[in-house]
Every structure is written in structure tokens, then in C-alpha cells.
Design a protein around this motif. Structure first.
Motif, PDB file in Angstrom:
ATOM      1  N   GLY A 168      30.447  41.112  40.665  1.00 26.09           N
ATOM      2  CA  GLY A 168      30.196  42.138  41.517  1.00 26.09           C
ATOM      3  C   GLY A 168      31.660  43.009  41.493  1.00 26.09           C
ATOM      4  O   GLY A 168      31.305  43.751  40.544  1.00 26.09           O
ATOM      5  N   HIS A 169      32.406  41.985  41.773  1.00 26.46           N
ATOM      6  CA  HIS A 169      34.126  43.530  41.760  1.00 26.46           C
ATOM      7  C   HIS A 169      34.275  43.696  40.339  1.00 26.46           C
ATOM      8  O   HIS A 169      34.750  44.661  40.121  1.00 26.46           O
ATOM      9  CB  HIS A 169      34.864  41.940  42.474  1.00 26.46           C
ATOM     10  N   LYS A 170      33.758  42.763  39.468  1.00 29.91           N
ATOM     11  CA  LYS A 170      34.073  42.797  38.114  1.00 29.91           C
ATOM     12  C   LYS A 170      33.403  44.013  37.825  1.00 29.91           C
ATOM     13  O   LYS A 170      33.630  45.280  36.548  1.00 29.91           O
ATOM     14  CB  LYS A 170      33.978  41.725  37.139  1.00 29.91           C
ATOM     15  N   GLY A 171      31.984  44.156  37.835  1.00 25.65           N
ATOM     16  CA  GLY A 171      31.057  44.942  37.052  1.00 25.65           C
ATOM     17  C   GLY A 171      31.237  46.585  38.117  1.00 25.65           C
ATOM     18  O   GLY A 171      30.964  47.662  37.272  1.00 25.65           O
ATOM     19  N   ARG A 172      32.015  46.806  39.272  1.00 23.03           N
ATOM     20  CA  ARG A 172      32.322  47.586  40.195  1.00 23.03           C
ATOM     21  C   ARG A 172      33.693  48.564  39.928  1.00 23.03           C
ATOM     22  O   ARG A 172      34.167  48.814  40.389  1.00 23.03           O
ATOM     23  CB  ARG A 172      31.977  47.523  41.652  1.00 23.03           C
ATOM     24  N   GLY A 173      34.590  47.348  38.092  1.00 23.93           N
ATOM     25  CA  GLY A 173      35.633  48.141  38.302  1.00 23.93           C
ATOM     26  C   GLY A 173      36.723  47.806  39.350  1.00 23.93           C
ATOM     27  O   GLY A 173      37.540  48.299  39.361  1.00 23.93           O
ATOM     28  N   LEU A 174      36.675  46.853  40.093  1.00 23.55           N
ATOM     29  CA  LEU A 174      37.411  46.685  40.871  1.00 23.55           C
ATOM     30  C   LEU A 174      38.889  45.836  40.575  1.00 23.55           C
ATOM     31  O   LEU A 174      39.871  44.893  41.609  1.00 23.55           O
ATOM     32  CB  LEU A 174      36.742  46.454  42.660  1.00 23.55           C
ATOM     33  N   ARG A 175      38.251  45.051  39.695  1.00 25.34           N
ATOM     34  CA  ARG A 175      39.639  44.120  39.327  1.00 25.34           C
ATOM     35  C   ARG A 175      41.127  45.006  38.496  1.00 25.34           C
ATOM     36  O   ARG A 175      41.982  44.210  38.883  1.00 25.34           O
ATOM     37  CB  ARG A 175      39.330  43.100  37.994  1.00 25.34           C
ATOM     38  N   LYS A 176      41.309  45.699  38.580  1.00 25.33           N
ATOM     39  CA  LYS A 176      42.026  47.074  38.018  1.00 25.33           C
ATOM     40  C   LYS A 176      42.712  47.835  38.638  1.00 25.33           C
ATOM     41  O   LYS A 176      41.719  48.270  40.092  1.00 25.33           O
ATOM     42  CB  LYS A 176      41.791  47.877  36.475  1.00 25.33           C
ATOM     43  N   ARG A 177      43.313  48.113  38.190  1.00 26.60           N
ATOM     44  CA  ARG A 177      44.058  48.777  39.730  1.00 26.60           C
ATOM     45  C   ARG A 177      45.302  49.813  39.620  1.00 26.60           C
ATOM     46  O   ARG A 177      45.961  49.869  38.585  1.00 26.60           O
ATOM     47  CB  ARG A 177      45.429  48.100  41.107  1.00 26.60           C
ATOM     48  N   GLY A 178      46.018  50.721  40.051  1.00 23.23           N
ATOM     49  CA  GLY A 178      46.879  51.787  40.011  1.00 23.23           C
ATOM     50  C   GLY A 178      45.799  52.867  39.085  1.00 23.23           C
ATOM     51  O   GLY A 178      44.920  53.928  38.867  1.00 23.23           O
ATOM     52  N   LYS A 179      47.373  53.363  38.086  1.00 31.30           N
ATOM     53  CA  LYS A 179      46.404  54.719  37.506  1.00 31.30           C
ATOM     54  C   LYS A 179      45.671  54.272  36.323  1.00 31.30           C
ATOM     55  O   LYS A 179      44.812  53.567  35.982  1.00 31.30           O
ATOM     56  CB  LYS A 179      47.869  55.099  36.443  1.00 31.30           C
ATOM     57  N   GLY A 180      44.541  55.115  36.952  1.00 34.45           N
ATOM     58  CA  GLY A 180      42.875  55.230  35.705  1.00 34.45           C
ATOM     59  C   GLY A 180      41.443  54.520  36.925  1.00 34.45           C
ATOM     60  O   GLY A 180      40.986  55.215  36.353  1.00 34.45           O
ATOM     61  N   THR A 181      42.303  55.233  38.175  1.00 31.13           N
ATOM     62  CA  THR A 181      40.881  53.702  39.322  1.00 31.13           C
ATOM     63  C   THR A 181      40.961  54.918  40.127  1.00 31.13           C
ATOM     64  O   THR A 181      39.886  54.410  41.472  1.00 31.13           O
ATOM     65  CB  THR A 181      41.267  52.254  38.672  1.00 31.13           C
TER      66      THR A 181
END
Length: 196
Positions: A168-181
Motif C-alpha cells: 500500500g505504501h508503494k502504491g501511494r508513493g510513500l517510498r520516496k522522500r524529498g523533492k518531487g514528493t
């Protein structure tokens, strides 16, 4: 230094289409195709991966294998009122990844359990199989477990449907941090839901 049993399992699963595991996987898939979409299993197929994700061989822990059809979403054709170009039938992508869908289906079948995590175990031309680890929040063995007890908290209800699992975290884009998120937290639609 001697390698652990789990490290050998992990190496075999890096390329499941080769070596002894390939023939074993082929036999497994023959059986899995004849079974239902959601099957409870006695032991994890990938013991190393299951242990990494929190599995323990104890009461209150359940593993279910879920089959999900591959490919894009299929839509019924409209009966009238549209030209072919505007039918909107083909090339409609799913909003969720297949692993998330498998977790939700397992959670719907086992309503009294909560999804801890899941992992891929195989696929063929038409479907993918995932094994989902589920926990019973009412079981004393889970409530008194120092590693798994947190899942009994009320805030962990319906984890799979709220995207709180790893998939679920991967699908919601929560694996990335910082610029662009900047707009991914607290959720993708969080900014649109806010009252003006």
C-alpha cells in the motif's frame, strides 16, 4: 562462516525459473490453477521472505495464497451512445497494484484478521499468486507478542484498504522522500479533500 538455511532459500528465489526450483514451481502452478482464488496454506512457500515480513509459526498467524488476474482492468462495452473511440474499454489501467488487490481480497475473506504483509510466489500467463500474512488481533498469542502486538491497536483496523501495508505504501508513493514528493503526503488526494 557457515551460511544460514534462509540464505540458501533466498538465493534460490532470486531466479525461480532456473535450477531445481523451476521444476518445483511448475508442479505447484499446476495445482494452484485448480484451486480457488483464495486458499489458506499451512506453511509459507517462501519461508525466508515470510520471516522477513514478520511471519511466526504460532497461533493467531494465518497465511493465505491469493490469485489475481494479470493485465489491465476489463470494462463492459457500453450498449449505446458512443463511437468506438469513446467506449473506454481497453487500456484502462488499474489504480492499485495487484499485490494490494490481493491483500484486500484476503482481508475481505478473513474479516476477523488483519493483513500484516504479503509477497509474490509465482505467476503464469494469466494470473499472479501472492501469499498474504494475516494476524488475529483478538488472540492472546498475538496480543502478548512483543513484535506483533502493535497490530491489535484500533488504529490498525482495515490496514489493507487504507494502504497501510508495504504494498500500500508503494502504491501511494510513500517510498520516496524529498523533492518531487510534496503532494504525496498525507495522501495523493489529501489536497483535494481539504475544505476551502
Amino acid at each position: 562462516m557457515a551460511r544460514s538455511f534462509y540464505s540458501h532459500i533466498k538465493d534460490a528465489w532470486k531466479q525461480p525459473g532456473e535450477g531445481k526450483l523451476a521444476e518445483l514451481q511448475w508442479q505447484r502452478k499446476q495445482e494452484w490453477r485448480d484451486q480457488g482464488a483464495i486458499e489458506r496454506v499451512e506453511h509459507p512457500t517462501r519461508l525466508d521472505k515470510a520471516r522477513e515480513l514478520g511471519y511466526k509459526a504460532k497461533q493467531g498467524v494465518v497465511v493465505a495464497r491469493v490469485a489475481v488476474r494479470k493485465g489491465t482492468a476489463r470494462q463492459q462495452r457500453h450498449k449505446a451512445g458512443r463511437r468506438s473511440k469513446r467506449q473506454g474499454v481497453n487500456r484502462i489501467g488499474r489504480a492499485k497494484n495487484l499485490q494490494r488487490i490481493s491483500e484486500e481480497r484476503a482481508s475481505r475473506k478473513y474479516r476477523n484478521l488483519r493483513v500484516l504483509n504479503s509477497y509474490w510466489v509465482g505467476e503464469d500467463g494469466s494470473q499472479k499468486w501472492f501469499e498474504v500474512i494475516l494476524l488475529d488481533p483478538e488472540h492472546p498469542a498475538i496480543q502478548n507478542d512483543g513484535d506483533l502486538g502493535w497490530i491489535t491497536n484500533n488504529s490498525q483496523e482495515n490496514r489493507a484498504f487504507r494502504g497501510l501495508t508495504s504494498a500500500g505504501h508503494k502504491g501511494r508513493g510513500l517510498r520516496k522522500r524529498g523533492k518531487g514528493t510534496e503532494k504525496t503526503r498525507p495522501s495523493k488526494n489529501g489536497g483535494t479533500q481539504r475544505k476551502k
